[in-house]
Design a protein around this motif. Structure first.
Motif, PDB file in Angstrom:
ATOM      1  N   CYS A 346      -9.193  -2.592  -6.906  1.00  0.00           N
ATOM      2  CA  CYS A 346      -7.927  -3.035  -6.832  1.00  0.00           C
ATOM      3  C   CYS A 346      -7.334  -3.981  -7.519  1.00  0.00           C
ATOM      4  N   ARG A 349      -4.257  -5.442  -5.444  1.00  0.00           N
ATOM      5  CA  ARG A 349      -4.648  -6.311  -4.322  1.00  0.00           C
ATOM      6  C   ARG A 349      -5.209  -7.523  -4.063  1.00  0.00           C
ATOM      7  N   GLU A 384       2.465  -4.046  -4.438  1.00  0.00           N
ATOM      8  CA  GLU A 384       0.703  -3.408  -4.046  1.00  0.00           C
ATOM      9  C   GLU A 384       1.250  -2.794  -2.931  1.00  0.00           C
ATOM     10  N   GLU A 429      -1.965  -1.413 -14.644  1.00  0.00           N
ATOM     11  CA  GLU A 429      -2.793  -1.282 -13.525  1.00  0.00           C
ATOM     12  C   GLU A 429      -1.499  -1.505 -12.328  1.00  0.00           C
ATOM     13  N   HIS A 433       1.194   0.574  -9.931  1.00  0.00           N
ATOM     14  CA  HIS A 433       1.623   0.671  -8.419  1.00  0.00           C
ATOM     15  C   HIS A 433       2.736   0.423  -8.422  1.00  0.00           C
ATOM     16  N   CYS A 439      -0.927   2.311  -4.017  1.00  0.00           N
ATOM     17  CA  CYS A 439      -2.042   1.878  -5.471  1.00  0.00           C
ATOM     18  C   CYS A 439      -2.977   2.448  -5.280  1.00  0.00           C
ATOM     19  N   PHE A 441      -5.866   3.346  -6.392  1.00  0.00           N
ATOM     20  CA  PHE A 441      -6.768   3.157  -5.756  1.00  0.00           C
ATOM     21  C   PHE A 441      -7.067   3.216  -4.332  1.00  0.00           C
ATOM     22  N   SER A 446      -4.896   8.719  -4.776  1.00  0.00           N
ATOM     23  CA  SER A 446      -5.753   8.922  -5.336  1.00  0.00           C
ATOM     24  C   SER A 446      -7.036   9.434  -5.033  1.00  0.00           C
TER      25      SER A 446
END
Length: 460
Positions: A346, A349, A384, A429, A433, A439, A441, A446
């Motif tokens: 990510c 992150r 995040e 991306e 979020h 997130c 990911f 997800s």
């Protein structure tokens, strides 16, 4: 781990790969890292150790400076400033003592070249120090080492002891009339002390904070005397240049960035390690010889010189890794810390963790860095965690802009770089979020993880 190859054939690499990419490696500093007791004086002398010093001591100091200047050696600590030119800035006939300070406070996230070099081959640095001190007419040198690396500290102390016992340090070195004392100083683990003027303040016993410039260290550095501050790899490269010649050095690399250097390959790669190669090699070539990304994954983004340099993506695989090539592509070569991240990472992150580091390590002296990094962390943590707002993206970009170029030292610029570059390449991306409230990911949120986790009974 280090990767070595046979000497010779150090040609300038062409982008796009090579049928035998390992032949592009040019092991000089790392040539015998894998040999037993590589750190000892005995092993170093078996590999032409201190031969460059003998040649340098037979030359007038100004000729040594000119020789290094003609070789094209550029600083390996990040900025790439010509080493010989930095030595030339030291005023002569001023009646003041001159100092050489070696910056071994390697702290940049992802950077791991100077510490392995000192651990495996400390005498290359000591020989380079003696040559440099002869050139700038100095009788005192300091090695400022990151204090946490105690095994390296012990090994460096032993190497200095060996050099004194063999007559390479101390009084009348090799009968040349040069007197030189080297002091190894262990820092207390502050990232800011990697900045040269903060390092000098720390070395003098004060709190490590950047100084206002001018005056520059070459005029008023350590103890207000003319001082050269060089990176470990820069000084350790000098003996080979003096021994094998400036033309040999210039036969490697590119025209404006000649020579060999250590590339630190890390992250989601099959075989991380130190790859010593000519400047101008590409990440594609380094990945070809290292086995590529970990099996079943692809490159998503990478840093050419540690976390403080703007990130690249897979579209930059063929960018020549020299100062001009990386600069033209929109980043900096920096410390050549090639951190590679695959598609499971990510970006938000990663940037948040880097920014937390810069906020923690800010010395607090200037407002843009002290306040800016704090607020960047708050906003990035919210984004995040899925608590961010669309306006936060423009806000973090604006805060980074208020830090960049407006801080006392380069720490502020380093903190802003991941923000700018990640928004440039991965803004979607960040938006995911915010719109997805978390997130993408995260295995709990997800479907990206559904196939991999199905056999474990994990619900996407």
């Amino acid at each position: 781990m280090t990767v070595a190859a046979e000497h010779g054939g150090a040609s300038r690499p062409e982008a796009g790969g090579d049928s035998h990419p390992e032949k592009l490696l040019t092991p000089v500093l790392s040539a015998f890292w894998d040999q037993p007791a590589s750190w000892t004086l005995e092993t170093y002398r078996r590999h032409e150790g201190y031969e460059g010093l003998r040649k340098a001591l037979a030359m007038p100091p100004d000729d040594v400076i000119a020789y290094i200047k003609d070789s094209g050696l550029r600083g390996r600590g990040g900025a790439g400033f010509p080493t010989g030119m930095k030595w030339q800035f030291i005023p002569q006939g001023d009646g003041k003592p001159h100092y050489l300070v070696v910056n071994a406070d390697e702290s940049e996230p992802g950077t791991c070249k100077d510490i392995p070099l000192l651990f495996a081959n400390p005498h290359s640095l000591i020989e380079g120090i003696v040559i440099a001190c002869h050139a700038i007419r100095s009788q005192h040198a300091f090695i400022y080492l990151r204090g946490e690396v105690v095994p390296v500290l012990r090994r460096l102390h032993e190497a200095v002891r060996e050099a004194y016992a063999a007559g390479f340090l101390g009084k009348n070195i090799l009968g040349s009339g040069l007197d030189l004392d080297v002091i190894v100083h262990a820092g207390a683990g502050a990232y800011i002390c990697g900045e040269e003027t903060a390092l000098l303040d720390s070395l003098e016993g004060r709190r490590g904070q950047p100084r206002l410039r001018p005056p520059f260290p070459a005029v008023a550095g350590l103890y207000a005397c003319p001082t050269v501050v060089n990176n470990v790899e820069s000084i350790a490269s000098v003996p080979a240049i003096m021994n094998r010649g400036k033309d040999w050095f210039r036969s490697m690399g590119s025209e404006k960035s000649p020579g060999f250097t250590l590339y630190s390959l890390s992250g989601h790669v099959a075989n991380p390690g130190q790859y010593e190669a000519p400047l101008g090699i590409t990440l594609r070539q380094l990945l070809d010889m290292s086995g590529g990304m970990r099996r079943g994954h692809r490159l998503k983004f990478w840093t050419p010189g540690g976390s403080s340099t703007p990130m690249f993506t897979d579209e930059h695989l063929d960018v020549p890794l020299d100062y001009e090539g990386v600069g033209a592509a929109g980043s900096m070569l920096g410390t050549k810390a090639l951190q590679c991240f695959d598609e499971t990472t990510c970006v938000v992150r990663a940037v948040t963790r880097w920014t937390e580091f810069y906020a923690h390590e800010s010395c607090g002296k200037c407002t843009p860095c002290r306040e800016g990094t704090y607020w960047l962390v708050q906003l990035l943590r919210d984004i995040e965690a899925g608590k961010g707002q669309p306006a936060d993206l423009d806000k973090i970009d604006d805060i980074a802009d208020n830090i960049n170029g407006k801080s006392f030292c380069a720490l502020g610029d380093g903190a802003a770089s991941p923000i700018f570059s990640s928004l440039k390449y991965f803004r979607e991306e960040y938006e995911q979020h915010i719109t997805g409230k978390g997130c993408p990911f995260d295995p709990a949120r997800s479907t990206l993880w559904a196939d991999n986790d199905a056999h474990l009974g994990v619900k996407a």
